[in-house]
Design a protein around this motif. Structure first.
Motif, PDB file in Angstrom:
ATOM      1  N   PRO A  33      19.773   5.285   2.914  1.00 32.95           N
ATOM      2  CA  PRO A  33      18.341   5.020   3.453  1.00 32.95           C
ATOM      3  C   PRO A  33      18.158   6.252   4.485  1.00 32.95           C
ATOM      4  N   ASN A  34      19.012   6.344   5.486  1.00 32.50           N
ATOM      5  CA  ASN A  34      18.896   7.163   6.442  1.00 32.50           C
ATOM      6  C   ASN A  34      18.790   8.725   6.173  1.00 32.50           C
ATOM      7  N   ASP A  35      19.715   8.871   5.174  1.00 28.75           N
ATOM      8  CA  ASP A  35      19.799  10.407   4.583  1.00 28.75           C
ATOM      9  C   ASP A  35      18.553  10.582   4.068  1.00 28.75           C
ATOM     10  N   PHE A  36      17.671   9.825   3.488  1.00 26.95           N
ATOM     11  CA  PHE A  36      16.270  10.021   2.697  1.00 26.95           C
ATOM     12  C   PHE A  36      15.370  10.332   4.162  1.00 26.95           C
ATOM     13  N   PHE A  37      15.336   9.443   4.862  1.00 30.97           N
ATOM     14  CA  PHE A  37      14.421   9.499   6.130  1.00 30.97           C
ATOM     15  C   PHE A  37      14.827  10.774   6.987  1.00 30.97           C
ATOM     16  N   ASN A  38      15.787  11.245   7.040  1.00 34.56           N
ATOM     17  CA  ASN A  38      16.067  12.396   7.706  1.00 34.56           C
ATOM     18  C   ASN A  38      15.882  13.523   7.169  1.00 34.56           C
ATOM     19  N   ILE A  39      15.838  13.629   5.941  1.00 37.16           N
ATOM     20  CA  ILE A  39      15.598  15.102   5.120  1.00 37.16           C
ATOM     21  C   ILE A  39      14.066  14.742   4.852  1.00 37.16           C
ATOM     22  N   VAL A  40      13.193  13.971   4.856  1.00 39.47           N
ATOM     23  CA  VAL A  40      11.950  13.820   4.767  1.00 39.47           C
ATOM     24  C   VAL A  40      11.443  14.500   6.103  1.00 39.47           C
ATOM     25  N   GLU A  41      11.812  14.161   7.283  1.00 33.82           N
ATOM     26  CA  GLU A  41      11.634  14.416   8.564  1.00 33.82           C
ATOM     27  C   GLU A  41      11.605  15.882   8.702  1.00 33.82           C
ATOM     28  N   ASN A  42      12.847  16.205   8.525  1.00 33.20           N
ATOM     29  CA  ASN A  42      13.298  17.796   8.655  1.00 33.20           C
ATOM     30  C   ASN A  42      12.585  18.655   8.041  1.00 33.20           C
ATOM     31  N   VAL A  43      12.379  18.474   6.556  1.00 33.56           N
ATOM     32  CA  VAL A  43      11.757  19.351   5.885  1.00 33.56           C
ATOM     33  C   VAL A  43      10.319  19.119   5.845  1.00 33.56           C
ATOM     34  N   GLY A  44       9.679  17.976   5.895  1.00 37.08           N
ATOM     35  CA  GLY A  44       8.430  17.673   6.135  1.00 37.08           C
ATOM     36  C   GLY A  44       7.815  18.036   7.554  1.00 37.08           C
ATOM     37  N   GLY A  45       8.791  18.250   8.537  1.00 37.45           N
ATOM     38  CA  GLY A  45       8.303  18.757   9.948  1.00 37.45           C
ATOM     39  C   GLY A  45       7.562  17.620  10.636  1.00 37.45           C
ATOM     40  N   GLU A  46       7.909  16.455  10.483  1.00 37.88           N
ATOM     41  CA  GLU A  46       7.174  15.247  11.271  1.00 37.88           C
ATOM     42  C   GLU A  46       8.214  14.125  11.560  1.00 37.88           C
ATOM     43  N   ASN A  47       7.881  13.691  12.852  1.00 39.18           N
ATOM     44  CA  ASN A  47       8.769  12.368  13.189  1.00 39.18           C
ATOM     45  C   ASN A  47       8.036  11.327  12.488  1.00 39.18           C
ATOM     46  N   LEU A  48       8.654  10.565  11.694  1.00 31.72           N
ATOM     47  CA  LEU A  48       8.246   9.353  10.964  1.00 31.72           C
ATOM     48  C   LEU A  48       8.884   8.103  11.250  1.00 31.72           C
ATOM     49  N   SER A  49       9.500   7.943  12.379  1.00 33.70           N
ATOM     50  CA  SER A  49      10.134   6.769  12.789  1.00 33.70           C
ATOM     51  C   SER A  49       9.169   5.594  12.854  1.00 33.70           C
ATOM     52  N   TRP A  50       7.881   5.536  12.974  1.00 33.38           N
ATOM     53  CA  TRP A  50       6.849   4.646  13.232  1.00 33.38           C
ATOM     54  C   TRP A  50       6.627   4.176  11.807  1.00 33.38           C
ATOM     55  N   PHE A  51       6.716   5.243  10.845  1.00 29.42           N
ATOM     56  CA  PHE A  51       6.431   4.572   9.459  1.00 29.42           C
ATOM     57  C   PHE A  51       7.422   3.943   8.737  1.00 29.42           C
ATOM     58  N   TRP A  52       8.730   4.449   8.718  1.00 26.81           N
ATOM     59  CA  TRP A  52       9.936   3.969   8.421  1.00 26.81           C
ATOM     60  C   TRP A  52      10.154   2.586   8.880  1.00 26.81           C
ATOM     61  N   LYS A  53       9.989   2.369  10.179  1.00 24.86           N
ATOM     62  CA  LYS A  53      10.158   1.119  10.978  1.00 24.86           C
ATOM     63  C   LYS A  53       9.171   0.135  10.528  1.00 24.86           C
ATOM     64  N   SER A  54       7.875   0.295  10.306  1.00 21.42           N
ATOM     65  CA  SER A  54       6.863  -0.774  10.168  1.00 21.42           C
ATOM     66  C   SER A  54       6.634  -0.729   8.529  1.00 21.42           C
ATOM     67  N   TRP A  55       6.680   0.079   7.900  1.00 20.17           N
ATOM     68  CA  TRP A  55       6.496   0.008   6.323  1.00 20.17           C
ATOM     69  C   TRP A  55       7.707  -0.481   5.695  1.00 20.17           C
ATOM     70  N   PHE A  56       8.953   0.408   5.881  1.00 18.82           N
ATOM     71  CA  PHE A  56       9.987  -0.198   5.042  1.00 18.82           C
ATOM     72  C   PHE A  56      11.115  -1.088   5.783  1.00 18.82           C
TER      73      PHE A  56
END
Length: 650
Positions: free
Chosen positions: A529-552
Motif C-alpha cells: 500500500p505505501n508504494d502506491f501512496f508514495n508514487i501517487v504523491e510524488n508523480v501527482g505532486g500532492e501530499n495526500l496523507s490526510w486522504f489515505w488516513k481518513s478514506w483508506f
C-alpha cells in the motif's frame, strides 16, 4: 445623529469582525494531515514509490502434466517447479500453497465458515493427495530431499542444503491428485449441462508462496474471501482429456494441429485476423466431434504456455460452443479473444456477445493504462459468478446483456490488478478489487458509446452504507470482514476513493500520470500500500496523507456544510464547516443575481487550521446561491447542508 449612526455601524462591523476572527482561530487539525505510517524509502522500496535500487523478488517456473478422469471427476499428474532465490539470504526450505485442501471437512476455511454458509462455502470431500516429493538444488551432485510438512493449505518443503542467495536455484517436484469439487467456493468447480460437464479448473496444482522483503514468507492459509499472492514465472502445462473435449487455458495453445480438425484450424486462423466474432465450433457441432476433432476415440493432450504470469487456469468440456476474434493492442501487437460456453448460454442477448465484450475490454485497458501482455484472453461460462486468472475468466453461464458485460469487463480488468501489478490479494483486497472496479467505470462508459454505462459516479447512492454503524474500514482483511461489508470495503469505497482523486482532488491529467506510473513501476512486481501512496504523491505532486488516513484507513465520512452567507463590507462571506472526519477541498458553485454562474475551489488546507472556515468572496455581483460540489461527485452524507439558501435549489 450622524455620529450615532456611524457609531452603530462600527459596533456591528466590529462584532461581525470579532466573530469571524474567532471562528478562524480554532484548534487545528494538524494531526489529520501528518504521515500515518512509516513511508520512508529503503534500498528495496524507494520513497518515490518505485522499486528501490536493490529491489528483488523470487521466481517460480512450472512444468505441469495432468490427466482429467471424467468418470471419477479426478485430476492427477505431476508438477516440476524451478525456483530461483533472488533474495539476499539463503533459504533452507520453501513454502507452497495447496489450495485444494480448503475442500476438506477439517480445513481452517471450512471450520471458519458460518453455519448459514456464504459465497465461499464449498465441497468438503476433496483435497490434495501428494506423493513422490523431491527437492534438490539445481547443481551437480546435490542430494535429493523428500522431507516436507503439510499443514492445512500450506506445504513446507525442506532441502538438504539451503538454496543460495542472489540467484541460487532449486527444483521441487511431486505427484498430486484431487477430486474436482462441484461447489468450488465460487472460484472453480464443475457444472453438468445437456451436452456434458464443464470443468472449471483453478487452484489445481501446488504453487510456491511469495517470499518478499516485507513479510518474508507470506503463508496466510486459504480460507475463502482472501484470494492470492503469487510469484511470477513461466508456465508450460499440458492437459490430457477425453477426445471429444475442448480445452481452453491461460496462455497460447502450443499444439493446435494435434487437437483440432483442419476445419477448426481454418476458422481459428480467420478469427486471428478478424475484428468480428468467428465461430470455431458452432452450436450444432457441439455433439459432433467428428467434425471438429482429429480423432474419435481415446484421449487428446492439449499443451499451453504463458510467460511472466503468476498463475494459470483452464476449462475442459465436451459441451463448448467456441468462438474467437482478434484483439488489437498498442504498437500493432495482436492477441486473440475467445469464449467457450454451452448451448444453454447461447444467444445474442447472452454469451454470443462474450467475445465482443472481451475484445472491447482488453483493448480499452491496453490503450488507456498499460498494454495487455498475454497472447489470448478467454472467457468461460461456468457455474461461477465471476473469477479471474491470467488470461482467463470464469463467469456465470446464466449472465446476459449488461450483467454479462459487467462481469466480463470486471474479470478481464483483473489482468491489470493483480495479474500485471502483483499485489497481495489475501491481505489487501482493495488493491485489486477496488482498483479494478475503478477502471471498470471508465471502460463501461466507453463501451459502445455507453451501451450499458456506469453508475459508480453516482456516489451518493451508497450513503446508506456510509451512514451504517456496522461499516468497516477498507484496510480490514477480506477473511475477517463481514461479508455484508466486503462489496463496499474491497470494491466500491476504494474505487470511489480513486474516482475522487481523479475527478475532484488531483484532476484527470495529474492522476492519470500517477496511476500509469504506478502500473509501469510495479508491473510483474509486488507493491505494498505505501508504494502506491508514495508514487501517487510524488508523480501527482500532492501530499495526500490526510486522504489515505481518513478514506483508506478509517471509517469517517465526508460532510461539508454551508452554515451561512453574510455580508462583509462590499463583499460576502461564505461560512463553511467540516462536520465529517474526512477533509476535502471545497468546490463551490456560485450563482449571481444576474443569472451568471462561477465555480471556485478552496484547498484542503483550510481544514488543517480547524473545522470551520470563512471564505471572503470578492465580487461586484450579488450572490444569491452557493452550493458545495455542484457536480455531486462527493459521497457527502448530509446533502441538506450543501446549499445556501436551500429553497432556490428545490
Amino acid at each position: 445623529m450622524k455620529y450615532n449612526h456611524l457609531s452603530k455601524w462600527l459596533i456591528v462591523a466590529l462584532m461581525f469582525s470579532a466573530n469571524w476572527v474567532s471562528a478562524q482561530v480554532t484548534e487545528n487539525n494538524q494531526s489529520d494531515f501528518n504521515e500515518f505510517t512509516y513511508r520512508q524509502g529503503s534500498a528495496y522500496r524507494a520513497a518515490s514509490g518505485k522499486p528501490g535500487p536493490e529491489y528483488w523478488q523470487n521466481k517460480a517456473d512450472y512444468k505441469i502434466a495432468v490427466t482429467l478422469n471424467e468418470e471419477e471427476h479426478i485430476i492427477a499428474g505431476k508438477v516440476d517447479i524451478t525456483y530461483t532465490n533472488n533474495s539476499p539470504e539463503s533459504l533452507p526450505f520453501v513454502w507452497l500453497h495447496l489450495e485444494q485442501n480448503r475442500f476438506k471437512a477439517d480445513s481452517r476455511g471450512t471450520l471458519t465458515t458460518p453455519i448459514q454458509g456464504n459465497r465461499y462455502s464449498g465441497d468438503v470431500d476433496g483435497g490434495f493427495a501428494i506423493n513422490n516429493v523431491e527437492a534438490k538444488l539445481s547443481k551437480r551432485g546435490s542430494s535429493v530431499s523428500s522431507k516436507h510438512i503439510i499443514s492445512d493449505t500450506r506445504m513446507q518443503v525442506f532441502f538438504d542444503e539451503p538454496i543460495p542467495a542472489k540467484g541460487g536455484q532449486a527444483t521441487i517436484s511431486m505427484n498430486f491428485e484431487f477430486k474436482i469439487p462441484v461447489k468450488g467456493m465460487d472460484r472453480m468447480g464443475r457444472l453438468d449441462v445437456a451436452d456434458g460437464t464443464i470443468y472449471a479448473l483453478a487452484q489445481w496444482y501446488p504453487k510456491v508462496a511469495v517470499f518478499d522483503d516485507v513479510e518474508g514468507w507470506n503463508i496466510e492459509p486459504y480460507l475463502g474471501a482472501g484470494e492470492f499472492y503469487l510469484e511470477y514465472g513461466d508456465f508450460d502445462y499440458q492437459v490430457t482429456v477425453p477426445y471429444d473435449h475442448i480445452v481452453v487455458g491461460s496462455g497460447a495453445l502450443q499444439n493446435p494441429k494435434e487437437v483440432l480438425s483442419k476445419t477448426v484450424l481454418d476458422r481459428l486462423e480467420k478469427a486471428e485476423n478478424s475484428d468480428e466474432t468467428v465461430l470455431l465450433i458452432k452450436p450444432d457441432e457441439v455433439t459432433k466431434p467428428e467434425l471438429t476433432r482429429p480423432k474419435q476415440e481415446g484421449t487428446l493432450t492439449w499443451r499451453f504456455k504463458i510467460e511472466n504470469a503468476r498463475d494459470v487456469a483452464f476449462a475442459s468440456s465436451s459441451a463448448f460452443i467456441w468462438d474467437a476474434a482478434r484483439i488489437n493492442l498498442p504498437e500493432g501487437k495482436k492477441a486473440i479473444a475467445q469464449s467457450a460456453y454451452p448451448n444453454e448460454s447461447d444467444g445474442q442477448d447472452a454469451w454470443s456477445r462474450s467475445t465482443e465484450y472481451s475484445k472491447a475490454s482488453i483493448e480499452h485497458y491496453s490503450n488507456k493504462w498499460y498494454p495487455y501482455p498475454y497472447p489470448s484472453a478467454v472467457n468461460v461460462a461456468a457455474d461461477i459468478n465471476g473469477m479471474e486468472y491470467p488470461g482467463l475468466n470464469f463467469c456465470s453461464y446464466k449472465s446476459k446483456e449488461g450483467s454479462l458485460w459487467g462481469v466480463t469487463d470486471h474479470e478481464f480488468g483483473h489482468n491489470w490488478f493483480p495479474m500485471i501489478v502483483g499485489s497481495n490479494e489475501r491481505r489487501y483486497a482493495w488493491m485489486d478489487e477496488g482498483f479494478n472496479s475503478f477502471i471498470n467505470h471508465y471502460s463501461s462508459e466507453a463501451f459502445n458509446d455507453g451501451e450499458y454505462g456506469s453508475t459508480m459516479q453516482q456516489t451518493r447512492k451508497y450513503l446508506k452504507w456510509f451512514n451504517s454503524e456496522d461499516r468497516e474500514g477498507i484496510d480490514t482483511y477480506p477473511d475477517v470482514a463481514n461479508t455484508s461489508n466486503l462489496g463496499m470495503i474491497a470494491y466500491m469505497k476504494p474505487a470511489i476513493g480513486l474516482l475522487l482523486l481523479r475527478e475532484y482532488i488531483l484532476g484527470e491529467e495529474r492522476f492519470d500520470n500517477a496511476f500509469k506510473a504506478y502500473i509501469e513501476a510495479w508491473a510483474y512486481k509486488h507493491p505494498q500500500p505505501n508504494d502506491f501512496f508514495n508514487i501517487v504523491e510524488n508523480v501527482g505532486g500532492e501530499n495526500l496523507s490526510w486522504f489515505w488516513k481518513s478514506w483508506f484507513y478509517g471509517t469517517d465520512n465526508i460532510d461539508l456544510a454551508i452554515e451561512n452567507v453574510v455580508p462583509y463590507g462590499n463583499d460576502q462571506v461564505v461560512i463553511l464547516s467540516n462536520k465529517g472526519g474526512v477533509p476535502m477541498p471545497v468546490k463551490l458553485g456560485l450563482t449571481y443575481a444576474d443569472g451568471s454562474k462561477e465555480s471556485i475551489v478552496l484547498p484542503v488546507e483550510i481544514w488543517q487550521r480547524g473545522d470551520s472556515w470563512n471564505y471572503q468572496h470578492k465580487s461586484n455581483k450579488q450572490l444569491i446561491g452557493v452550493e458545495i460540489d455542484p457536480e455531486k461527485i462527493l459521497p457527502d452524507i448530509n446533502i441538506a447542508n450543501d446549499k445556501w439558501p436551500s429553497e432556490i435549489y428545490k
